[in-house]
Write an enzyme that holds these catalytic residues in place. Sequence first.
Site, mmCIF file in Angstrom:
data_model
loop_
_atom_site.group_PDB
_atom_site.id
_atom_site.type_symbol
_atom_site.label_atom_id
_atom_site.label_comp_id
_atom_site.label_asym_id
_atom_site.label_seq_id
_atom_site.Cartn_x
_atom_site.Cartn_y
_atom_site.Cartn_z
ATOM 1 N N HIS A 97 -3.190 6.350 4.405
ATOM 2 C CA HIS A 97 -1.766 6.422 4.718
ATOM 3 C C HIS A 97 -1.240 7.781 4.241
ATOM 4 O O HIS A 97 -1.539 8.215 3.121
ATOM 5 C CB HIS A 97 -0.975 5.346 3.960
ATOM 6 C CG HIS A 97 -1.110 3.954 4.508
ATOM 7 N ND1 HIS A 97 -1.834 3.637 5.638
ATOM 8 C CD2 HIS A 97 -0.581 2.778 4.062
ATOM 9 C CE1 HIS A 97 -1.737 2.327 5.863
ATOM 10 N NE2 HIS A 97 -0.995 1.780 4.921
ATOM 11 N N CYS B 299 0.813 -1.220 0.000
ATOM 12 C CA CYS B 299 0.000 0.000 0.000
ATOM 13 C C CYS B 299 0.852 1.280 0.000
ATOM 14 O O CYS B 299 0.587 2.210 -0.765
ATOM 15 C CB CYS B 299 -0.943 0.003 1.200
ATOM 16 S SG CYS B 299 -0.226 -0.675 2.707
HETATM 17 P P1 NAP Z 1 -8.104 -9.145 7.756
HETATM 18 O O1 NAP Z 1 -9.033 -8.014 7.879
HETATM 19 O O2 NAP Z 1 -7.532 -9.742 8.976
HETATM 20 O O3 NAP Z 1 -8.815 -10.315 6.893
HETATM 21 C C1 NAP Z 1 -8.206 -11.527 6.654
HETATM 22 C C2 NAP Z 1 -9.004 -12.304 5.629
HETATM 23 O O4 NAP Z 1 -8.323 -13.524 5.332
HETATM 24 C C3 NAP Z 1 -10.395 -12.692 6.117
HETATM 25 O O5 NAP Z 1 -11.293 -12.671 5.043
HETATM 26 C C4 NAP Z 1 -10.162 -14.106 6.599
HETATM 27 O O6 NAP Z 1 -11.335 -14.901 6.590
HETATM 28 C C5 NAP Z 1 -9.207 -14.602 5.537
HETATM 29 N N1 NAP Z 1 -8.516 -15.806 6.007
HETATM 30 C C6 NAP Z 1 -7.740 -15.930 7.098
HETATM 31 N N2 NAP Z 1 -7.334 -17.215 7.236
HETATM 32 C C7 NAP Z 1 -7.855 -17.902 6.204
HETATM 33 C C8 NAP Z 1 -7.825 -19.259 5.786
HETATM 34 N N3 NAP Z 1 -7.142 -20.189 6.484
HETATM 35 N N4 NAP Z 1 -8.480 -19.619 4.659
HETATM 36 C C9 NAP Z 1 -9.171 -18.687 3.973
HETATM 37 N N5 NAP Z 1 -9.263 -17.396 4.309
HETATM 38 C C10 NAP Z 1 -8.607 -17.008 5.407
HETATM 39 O O7 NAP Z 1 -6.854 -8.768 6.878
HETATM 40 P P2 NAP Z 1 -6.731 -7.733 5.648
HETATM 41 O O8 NAP Z 1 -6.272 -6.434 6.160
HETATM 42 O O9 NAP Z 1 -7.947 -7.769 4.801
HETATM 43 O O10 NAP Z 1 -5.464 -8.322 4.881
HETATM 44 C C11 NAP Z 1 -5.439 -9.582 4.284
HETATM 45 C C12 NAP Z 1 -4.099 -9.747 3.606
HETATM 46 O O11 NAP Z 1 -3.987 -8.829 2.540
HETATM 47 C C13 NAP Z 1 -2.898 -9.433 4.517
HETATM 48 O O12 NAP Z 1 -2.450 -10.561 5.202
HETATM 49 C C14 NAP Z 1 -1.878 -8.910 3.574
HETATM 50 O O13 NAP Z 1 -1.107 -9.999 3.095
HETATM 51 C C15 NAP Z 1 -2.689 -8.348 2.444
HETATM 52 N N6 NAP Z 1 -2.699 -6.866 2.468
HETATM 53 C C16 NAP Z 1 -2.041 -6.190 1.511
HETATM 54 C C17 NAP Z 1 -2.019 -4.826 1.510
HETATM 55 C C18 NAP Z 1 -1.232 -4.078 0.511
HETATM 56 O O14 NAP Z 1 -0.361 -3.356 0.903
HETATM 57 N N7 NAP Z 1 -1.487 -4.173 -0.757
HETATM 58 C C19 NAP Z 1 -2.687 -4.111 2.476
HETATM 59 C C20 NAP Z 1 -3.376 -4.800 3.455
HETATM 60 C C21 NAP Z 1 -3.367 -6.192 3.439
HETATM 61 P P3 NAP Z 1 -12.168 -15.177 7.953
HETATM 62 O O15 NAP Z 1 -13.011 -13.957 8.160
HETATM 63 O O16 NAP Z 1 -12.970 -16.372 7.621
HETATM 64 O O17 NAP Z 1 -11.181 -15.402 9.042
HETATM 65 N N1 12T Z 2 2.240 -5.526 7.446
HETATM 66 O O1 12T Z 2 0.863 -6.523 2.049
HETATM 67 O O2 12T Z 2 0.551 -3.947 8.599
HETATM 68 O O3 12T Z 2 2.897 -6.041 2.440
HETATM 69 O O4 12T Z 2 -0.116 -2.252 7.403
HETATM 70 C C1 12T Z 2 0.452 -4.394 3.977
HETATM 71 C C2 12T Z 2 0.121 -3.724 5.137
HETATM 72 C C3 12T Z 2 1.927 -5.788 5.140
HETATM 73 C C4 12T Z 2 1.724 -6.031 2.754
HETATM 74 C C5 12T Z 2 0.361 -3.390 7.515
HETATM 75 C C6 12T Z 2 1.628 -5.130 6.310
HETATM 76 C C7 12T Z 2 1.346 -5.399 3.998
HETATM 77 C C8 12T Z 2 0.710 -4.099 6.293
#
Ligand code: NAP
Ligand code: 12T
Length: 350
Positions: free
Chosen positions: A253, A130
């Site tokens: 951010h 991000c």
């Molecule tokens: P979050 O709010 O904690 O949501 C996690 C999601 O993953 C929920 O839908 C959860 O489902 C699902 N999940 C967890 N364990 C699972 C499993 N074993 N099988 C299937 N689904 C599972 O997290 P978030 O902020 O949305 O972020 C998710 C991921 O996106 C992060 O870990 C990171 O790698 C990535 N991300 C990337 C950016 C970026 O910079 N581009 C920014 C933020 C996040 P349940 O509700 O069923 O638990």
């Molecule tokens: N740790 O996808 O915590 O590389 O804000 C994005 C956001 C990892 C990522 C955070 C993180 C990622 C966060």
Amino acid sequence: MEKSYVVAVVGATGAVGTKMIEMLEQTKLPIKQIKLLASKRSAGKELKFKGQTLVIEELVPESFENVDIALFSAGGGISKLFAPEAVKRGAVVIDNTSHFRMAAGVPLVVPEVNREALKEHKGIIANPNCSTIQMMVALEPIRQAVGLDRIIVSTYQAVSGAGISAVEELKKQAVDYINGTPANELTAEIMPCGGDKKHYPIAFNALPQIDVFSDDDYTYEEWKMVNETKKIMGDDTLKVSATCVRIPVLSGHSESVYIEVEKDTSVAAIREMMAAAQGVVLQDDPSQQLYPQALTSIDKKETFVGRIRKDIDVANGFHMWIVSDNLLKGAAWNSVQIAETLHEMDLVRV
Ligand code: NAP
Ligand code: 12T
């Protein structure tokens, strides 16, 4: 007949996944079916898509039968295991986690900057971090015009970047404080980083740690900004250094960015570049106290740039303030925009 796609959202209940659903409701991408996937815990729960009720399914390898485009946002471990399963079944994966970003043969794409890289995809495309994305949207037009020698960035990152549980933790700490718990006695179980040993309150605080530390005393979030910037801009010699800080903001951010450019330019010229840049909104009028803010960036797809000014000592040095909604351009919108671009470039294998 125009192509129309089956789109899967992996991590549909998460902070990013729910925004992906919103972006898919607004997209011009032709969609014939949406599949919402999450963990066993969420299977059977319902979510709305364009007023229609969709039932969340448990993620299994077979979930990807007949899927054309799979948007992953359920953590790096899930992407590592399941992205190959999706590709094996003919889907193109757009992965929001850091797992594949630096892998050779995986395009790391910000559509305004390097959409041509999509042509090299072999099934997996990575969505950058991000904090990196919004910086690229603002700096690439400057690099194109006058060259870029060096970037030094300090981030002020919102808690929603760390997921729903981090947002809940900040809200609970704020309520506990209002109800009388002293700020230094607030209970912390997640921040600065769910996977690390110690936790500190994020409410009324600023934590100079995002993700875990590497042996060289930089955090992985800082290294992601350095390495991803070089890959996206296609310049290994670019000097980049970052300090990433979490602040008690829900979404949006902010970044204080210092650059050194290669050719002579001026604040007025950089303002013109920003005003003309795709995906950028210039908000820069100190006389009117106009500058980008986290709060006003929420639910906007653009990156906001302001506070552009010359460094006091370095001739080709400039400072600026860059803000964007981390869940939209930083994650969900950039992913859906990649899907739209793949469609435009006829790079989805149907
Ligand atoms: P979050 O709010 O904690 O949501 C996690 C999601 O993953 C929920 O839908 C959860 O489902 C699902 N999940 C967890 N364990 C699972 C499993 N074993 N099988 C299937 N689904 C599972 O997290 P978030 O902020 O949305 O972020 C998710 C991921 O996106 C992060 O870990 C990171 O790698 C990535 N991300 C990337 C950016 C970026 O910079 N581009 C920014 C933020 C996040 P349940 O509700 O069923 O638990
Ligand atoms: N740790 O996808 O915590 O590389 O804000 C994005 C956001 C990892 C990522 C955070 C993180 C990622 C966060």
